[in-house]
Design an enzyme around this catalytic site. Structure first.
Site, PDB file in Angstrom:
ATOM      1  N   LYS A  14      54.591 -57.570 -57.618  1.00 58.44           N
ATOM      2  CA  LYS A  14      53.252 -57.238 -57.110  1.00 58.44           C
ATOM      3  C   LYS A  14      52.952 -55.760 -57.332  1.00 58.44           C
ATOM      4  CE  LYS A  14      52.328 -61.264 -55.326  1.00 58.44           C
ATOM      5  NZ  LYS A  14      51.355 -62.124 -55.945  1.00 58.44           N
ATOM      6  N   CYS A  15      51.665 -55.443 -57.329  1.00 56.06           N
ATOM      7  CA  CYS A  15      51.157 -54.087 -57.490  1.00 56.06           C
ATOM      8  C   CYS A  15      51.864 -53.158 -56.494  1.00 56.06           C
ATOM      9  CB  CYS A  15      49.657 -54.101 -57.241  1.00 56.06           C
ATOM     10  SG  CYS A  15      48.846 -52.528 -57.475  1.00 56.06           S
ATOM     11  N   PRO A  16      52.297 -52.012 -56.944  1.00 59.72           N
ATOM     12  CA  PRO A  16      52.090 -51.317 -58.209  1.00 59.72           C
ATOM     13  C   PRO A  16      53.234 -51.489 -59.213  1.00 59.72           C
ATOM     14  CG  PRO A  16      53.009 -49.755 -56.680  1.00 59.72           C
ATOM     15  CD  PRO A  16      52.889 -51.088 -55.944  1.00 59.72           C
TER      16      PRO A  16
END
Length: 89
Positions: free
Chosen positions: A12-14
């Site tokens: 998942k981000c980042p």
């Protein structure tokens, strides 16, 4: 030219953008990197990262299950692009 591959599925981000930046540092200018992601935000983050360095990015597949990018590394580094942006500000 056969691209290097980076599998970032499930992250998942980042993390996808950060790990893509790290992988690009290891490549020579003009080399290709194929990145596999599942995070929907990567369609914003990864192209933004690549464009900062003057590189080229193409989304070759985008489904509900995954996104595949093919990136061509430019001559510059991300640090150089950020420094140039700071100088112009």
């Amino acid at each position: 030219m056969i691209p290097a591959k980076l599998d970032l599925t499930g992250l998942k981000c980042p993390l996808p953008a950060l790990m893509t930046a790290k992988a690009l540092k290891k490549l020579a200018p003009g080399q290709l990197l194929e990145v596999h992601c599942t995070d929907p935000l990567s369609v914003i983050d990864i192209p933004s990262l690549v464009h900062k360095t003057g590189g080229q990015v193409e989304i070759t597949e985008r489904t509900e299950q995954r996104i595949i990018f093919v990136i061509e590394k430019a001559n510059g580094s991300i640090e150089e692009a950020n420094a140039a942006a700071d100088d112009n500000a």
